[in-house]
Design an enzyme around this catalytic site. Sequence first.
Site: not given
Ligand code: GLU
Length: 429
Positions: A113
């Site tokens: 993240k």
């Molecule tokens: N931000 C989204 C999540 O929390 C998508 C992450 C992604 O597609 O890599 O799942």
Amino acid sequence: MVMEIRTGPEQLNAFEIAQRQFDEAVEHMTLKAGVVKMLRLPKRELTVNFPVRMDDGSVKMFTGYRVHHSTVRGPTKGGIRYHPAVTLDEVRALAMWMTWKCAVVNIPFGGAKGGVVVDPKGLSMRELENLTRRYATEISILMSPDGDIPAPDVGTNPQVMAWIMDTYSMHKGHSVPAVVTGKPIEIGGSQGRIEATGRGVIFCIEAAMKRLEMHAVYPNGLEGARVAVQGFGNVGSVTAYLAQDAGARVVAISDVRGGIYNPRGLNVRDVIRHREETGSVVNYPGAEGITNGELLTLDCDVLVPAALENQITAENAQYVRAKIIAEGANGPLTPTADAVFADRKILVIPDILCNAGGVTVSYFEWVQGLQYFFWQEAQINEQLRAIMNRSFEEVWQTAQQHKVNMRIGAYIRAVQRVHDATVIRGIYP
Ligand code: GLU
């Protein structure tokens, strides 16, 4: 059973909550102790302080993060959040949850993240682009199509992904579409990615309604069911209109400024239009104004918290009246809220399952980008449906077998996969 009355303030640190959930799951499993120690912590963490030139010519410093929790099952995957309350601990928690999320739906990624401490609404488009390109450059020591692939999250969108893809590609000297997902279609984004998280939430709700045998009241899936949605970003807005398309009555919606309520049901696309014109759902004509807190305790069948962490806590969990809570957001419930819902027999579809549709279609986008071969939307949605339904059933069965709630059921499946991959690979050196 009487709930334990808590005396001290509830712990709301997202990373401590993520570790606590992991520890609880581990108690139900037989795992190698060394691997457990390893999986409790992120693999690597990068903090960057970087300058951005503002429109008035001044230079402002910003702080950003990129955390990789696990690389055992594949490249790391996870969104980038722009929000003034971003902290390293929040990003750590979100990265860890991405590892479990990818493992629950069994796609070959580890968790990551990123985040920047910024209110993007306070920036001009040019400032947002400058910030994004500089942050992308700063984290490019960790980012690559086969190493770490970002995506949108709270406060970011396909345009931000386009700038990240362009910045990375400029440094390489050729276009690298697979370095990021959630891109606009024009530059290699996937059909169905914008809707994917909300679509996955709907598949989970429908599966849950079947399992709870709610067809006695609602014989045709969501048709007629009352749904309340907290948060009207990508996940909340898509979930709301897909619920309405499936025949549900969307009785309440909220955004950061407040909520609206109409027990007869809101016209979601009209609310979207109102939000586009005025900047918020509040003051939507034909609805009663409510607070975000009031939305959570409305009389409804399905509650979708699709905003931020720690929305349902020791304070308000006992007042929730929904039968199903579908976590569109990451971490919207505290462990105390989980305990209250287990006690009250309210079904919680946990974030690492419920909102995994987004990263699942990100996986499809990544594969398409690597192969320069693009799929039709019908094919994407069908594969998404198959993965979400299979994953829901696996988690449901695991929860039943271990006599735990669905969150711990999802953790058991996910942690087992990551644990086994780690054991097979071995600890280096
Ligand atoms: N931000 C989204 C999540 O929390 C998508 C992450 C992604 O597609 O890599 O799942």
